[in-house]
Design a protein around this motif. Structure first.
Motif, PDB file in Angstrom:
ATOM      1  N   GLY A 112     -45.218  87.771 -15.916  1.00 38.58           N
ATOM      2  CA  GLY A 112     -44.744  88.479 -16.997  1.00 38.58           C
ATOM      3  C   GLY A 112     -45.349  88.209 -18.336  1.00 38.58           C
ATOM      4  N   ILE A 116     -39.320  75.082 -24.352  1.00 40.48           N
ATOM      5  CA  ILE A 116     -40.586  74.774 -23.471  1.00 40.48           C
ATOM      6  C   ILE A 116     -40.963  73.585 -24.026  1.00 40.48           C
ATOM      7  N   ASN A 136     -39.533  92.065 -20.862  1.00 41.18           N
ATOM      8  CA  ASN A 136     -40.164  90.785 -20.372  1.00 41.18           C
ATOM      9  C   ASN A 136     -39.554  89.573 -21.259  1.00 41.18           C
ATOM     10  N   THR A 141     -48.234  80.787 -14.473  1.00 48.38           N
ATOM     11  CA  THR A 141     -47.960  79.469 -14.896  1.00 48.38           C
ATOM     12  C   THR A 141     -46.325  79.523 -15.563  1.00 48.38           C
ATOM     13  N   LYS A 152     -32.546  84.889 -19.172  1.00 46.87           N
ATOM     14  CA  LYS A 152     -32.945  84.060 -17.978  1.00 46.87           C
ATOM     15  C   LYS A 152     -32.717  82.409 -18.295  1.00 46.87           C
TER      16      LYS A 152
HETATM   17  P1  ADP Z   1     -42.065  84.470 -15.140  1.00 47.33           P
HETATM   18  O1  ADP Z   1     -40.640  84.323 -15.728  1.00 47.33           O
HETATM   19  O2  ADP Z   1     -41.924  85.733 -14.034  1.00 47.33           O
HETATM   20  O3  ADP Z   1     -41.876  82.891 -14.342  1.00 47.33           O
HETATM   21  P2  ADP Z   1     -43.292  84.343 -17.419  1.00 47.33           P
HETATM   22  O4  ADP Z   1     -44.798  84.609 -17.583  1.00 47.33           O
HETATM   23  O5  ADP Z   1     -42.577  85.822 -17.933  1.00 47.33           O
HETATM   24  O6  ADP Z   1     -43.229  84.451 -15.729  1.00 47.33           O
HETATM   25  O7  ADP Z   1     -43.091  83.391 -17.896  1.00 47.33           O
HETATM   26  C1  ADP Z   1     -43.700  82.146 -17.445  1.00 47.33           C
HETATM   27  C2  ADP Z   1     -42.851  81.001 -17.845  1.00 47.33           C
HETATM   28  O8  ADP Z   1     -42.437  80.564 -19.256  1.00 47.33           O
HETATM   29  C3  ADP Z   1     -41.488  80.811 -17.180  1.00 47.33           C
HETATM   30  O9  ADP Z   1     -41.412  80.427 -15.816  1.00 47.33           O
HETATM   31  C4  ADP Z   1     -40.654  79.549 -18.019  1.00 47.33           C
HETATM   32  O10 ADP Z   1     -41.214  78.520 -17.592  1.00 47.33           O
HETATM   33  C5  ADP Z   1     -41.471  79.831 -19.432  1.00 47.33           C
HETATM   34  N1  ADP Z   1     -40.582  80.841 -20.365  1.00 47.33           N
HETATM   35  C6  ADP Z   1     -40.829  82.101 -20.441  1.00 47.33           C
HETATM   36  N2  ADP Z   1     -39.844  82.516 -21.458  1.00 47.33           N
HETATM   37  C7  ADP Z   1     -39.128  81.416 -21.778  1.00 47.33           C
HETATM   38  C8  ADP Z   1     -38.124  81.220 -22.799  1.00 47.33           C
HETATM   39  N3  ADP Z   1     -37.563  82.045 -23.599  1.00 47.33           N
HETATM   40  N4  ADP Z   1     -37.358  80.084 -22.686  1.00 47.33           N
HETATM   41  C9  ADP Z   1     -37.985  78.935 -22.030  1.00 47.33           C
HETATM   42  N5  ADP Z   1     -39.116  79.055 -21.151  1.00 47.33           N
HETATM   43  C10 ADP Z   1     -39.618  80.245 -20.900  1.00 47.33           C
END
Ligand code: ADP
Length: 665
Positions: A476, A447, A406, A460, A413
């Motif tokens: 995730g 973020i 994840n 979220t 991503k």
């Molecule tokens: P998903 O990726 O399915 O939306 P997650 O719980 O894994 O759900 O992540 C939640 C949110 O956290 C993402 O939609 C994104 O906005 C932010 N996020 C997670 N990992 C990263 C990262 N490595 N860099 C920037 N934002 C991130």
């Protein structure tokens, strides 16, 4: 202790003026600081005593027509406690004793009244006076306390009553009075004999028993006495406390009665709510298990057939459409898995593995999984396992993998250029645990600070347009954090907008023993071997496989794959048919669907392993095929005697390597 004052007020009561003069003269030789007040009868004495605080009274035994007894009585009736020494011209031993009994502090012949004697009498009187006033203060204090206690007892919501050994009520408060009136129509009064109310006693056998035992000297607690009110039932908690007499015997019992009706009703309501919640959770879990089965079965067909089409049948102009079907189906499956995972976590149904694993090997698997995606985006994917991290650890490698998948998935991503760096290092070492710190650092979009606290919550996402741009459900990280915490770990995040993020977590692991390490090593070598076999020449040539599966789409997908690998496939639609085929033909492995009509996969396995059928190889490898991914199912499958487990929709190489592994054994 108080010291006696050093100025003394003396009252002399004597009707003989000459005697008064003699006394005045003698007093003038006393070395203390004194003021003398003179009286000649009771009235003049009382007049002085009313206006002046007196330390000591010298009283002539015989005044005009009355004796010292009359004066002492009169002082007493006026509430005066000043010490009185009696002086007399004629000493009589009998009178002396009576006077001392009546409260006089001394009885002296006037001829013996020397300055020293007077001084002594004044000092003793003043001491007595001081003790007296201390005693009065203490008594007052005690009275206040008793009054306070009485008020508390009286206003207590608990009913309190005391009962003597003859079963008579010796005291009670307002609440006790109220209960007796309400439930038994008895007006509680002092000395009420409980034995005269046999009907009431018959109503409360537990209380009667408690009272009996307390009268024998035991403290007794009765948790629940039920009383029927006019409409509803009431519940009381009773406590019986023996009251001891001075010889240690039991002279009575103090009874405390607490109305616990509300508490009990709340408890019942709570229990009911809890049961309902449990039922709802069970229904939810059942629903998810069914839904998982229902959705995964068609997904299996969609993904499998798309794979097959992409593999060989696709016309070049259709490839793009097929890729897109495949992409959407994979995504959908991912979401289904996430929702299932989260519900399992919420239902407390996650069972953690506790097995040995090879960390560097797991990390290199991770790299293999993500390398193509990183290459596609032109991002460097680095994996570092510090040398201080033990190669073999014991814990749950599957959950670790899920968390890393994840985090690395997210990192790739949300990064368009630069690198994603996964690191494992030793954070802490104790006698029991090696705590490993894992971090995933990217050079992506980062973020916003105000989102950092919320990012681990379910559903979220940091940016409102995330879903549109990048996909995802926002589940995730919530799942990952929960999984880390289930393993007694901790997860956190550092991020700078526009520069990148570091997600980190630590998990305490134990170390496996030598035997466990060698098992892991054998498995690792086997996996590497299978990898090579599959990659070089994906073939199951000559393998005889019995596919027990009732769903025709699933049959089709599996058959196509197995044929592609040159295996020989027979299909059975029910457990019964599978048994028949096994009796008639020889097979190397059985792929066993769990839910089939007539005889399901568990029953068929029991028949095969049971050894009751001629010509059936009871040791034939059986791999379960199931659409539901719950841990319980996996356990049930292995407990039932099956050798392995593949969740549908299966990945081609997963199916391939599992069949190969079991054929080779
Ligand atoms: P998903 O990726 O399915 O939306 P997650 O719980 O894994 O759900 O992540 C939640 C949110 O956290 C993402 O939609 C994104 O906005 C932010 N996020 C997670 N990992 C990263 C990262 N490595 N860099 C920037 N934002 C991130």
């Amino acid at each position: 202790m108080e010291t006696p004052t050093n100025h003394y007020h003396i009252l002399l009561i004597d009707d003989d003026e000459f005697e008064r003069k003699v006394f005045t003269r003698t007093l003038s030789y006393v070395s203390m600081n004194t003021t003398l007040h003179e009286a000649w009868d009771i009235d003049s004495a009382l007049a002085i005593l009313n206006t002046q605080s007196i330390d000591c009274i010298f009283l002539d035994y015989r005044l005009d027509g009355i004796t010292a007894f009359d004066v002492l009585n009169s002082l007493k009736t006026n509430g005066l406690t000043t010490s009185v020494a009696i002086t007399t011209s004629l000493k009589d031993e009998g009178i002396a004793i009576d006077l001392l009994k009546s409260g006089a502090i001394d009885y002296i012949n006037k001829s013996e009244l020397t300055p020293d004697k007077i001084e002594n009498i004044i000092l003793s009187a003043s001491k007595i006076r001081m003790y007296e006033s201390q005693k009065i203060r203490a008594e007052q204090e005690l009275k206040n306390q008793v009054a306070k206690l009485g008020a508390i007892l009286e206003s207590s919501s608990s009913a309190i009553l005391s009962i003597n050994s003859a079963w008579e009520v010796t005291g009670f408060n307002a609440s006790a009075k109220d209960i007796f009136k309400r439930f038994f129509a008895i007006e509680l009064v002092e000395n009420l004999a409980l034995q005269s109310y046999p009907d009431m006693l018959a109503n409360v056998p537990l209380a009667v028993d408690g009272l009996n035992r307390a009268l024998e000297g035991n403290r007794v607690q009765v948790d629940q006495v039920r009383l029927a009110g006019r409409i509803e039932e009431y519940f009381f908690e009773l406590s019986f406390n023996p009251i001891k007499d001075e010889h240690g015997g039991t002279k009575g019992v103090a009874v405390f009665i607490q109305d616990i009706t509300d508490k009990k009703r709340n408890e019942e309501a709570l229990l009911k709510a809890r049961n309902e919640a449990l039922k709802a959770a069970q229904a939810k879990s059942d629903f998810l298990s069914n839904m998982s089965h229902e959705i995964r079965t068609p997904m299996n067909a969609i993904i499998g057939i798309t794979d097959l089409l992409l593999d060989k049948l696709a016309l070049p102009e259709n490839r793009e459409y097929l890729q897109s079907i495949k992409y959407s189906a994979d995504n959908l499956l991912h979401i289904i898995n996430d929702i299932l995972d989260l519900s399992k976590i919420e239902a407390g149904k996650v069972e953690l593995e506790h097995i040995a694993f090879n960390l560097p090997q797991r990390m290199s698997e991770l790299k293999k999984t993500f390398q193509p995606r990183a290459d596609e985006k032109g991002i460097d994917l680095l994996i570092t396992v510090n040398t201080d991290v033990p190669v073999h650890l014991k814990g749950d490698p599957f959950r670790l993998n899920q968390i890393l998948l994840n985090l690395v998935g997210n990192a790739l991503k949300f990064t368009t250029k630069g690198s994603v760096h996964v690191m494992a290092e030793l954070k802490k070492k104790t006698a029991q645990h090696h705590t490993i710190l894992f971090s995933v650092t990217d050079t992506g979009i980062g973020i916003p600070a105000e989102k950092i606290d919320q990012i681990f919550e379910t559903f979220t996402q940091a940016y409102t347009d995330t879903t549109r741009k990048f996909g995802g459900t926002g589940l995730g990280l919530a799942i990952s954090k929960n999984l880390v915490e289930l393993q007694q770990g901790f997860m956190g995040l550092k991020s700078e907008l526009g520069k990148g993020s570091t997600f980190f977590f630590e998990i305490p692991y134990t170390l496996p023993n030598q035997e466990e390490v060698s098992i892991v090593e054998v498995q690792t070598t086997a996996i590497q071997l299978q990898d090579n076999t599959y990659n070089n020449n994906a073939s199951l040539k000559g393998a005889r496989i019995l596919l027990a599966e009732d769903n025709s789409l699933n049959q089709f997908v599996a058959k196509q794959l197995l044929k592609k690998w040159n295996a020989e496939v027979s299909v059975a639609e029910t457990g019964k048919e599978a048994l028949k085929s096994l009796q008639e033909l020889e097979f190397d492995v059985v792929l066993m669907d769990l839910q089939m009509p007539e005889m399901n996969g568990f029953e068929a396995t029991a028949e095969i392993r049971g050894g009751k059928h001629k010509n059936i190889n009871t040791a034939i490898p059986i791999i379960a095929l199931t659409a539901d991914a719950f841990d319980e199912t996996r356990k049930k499958v292995l407990d039932a005697g099956m050798n392995d487990f593949i969740t549908k929709p299966f990945k081609q190489d997963d199916l391939f390597t599992k069949i190969l592994a079991h054929i080779k054994r």
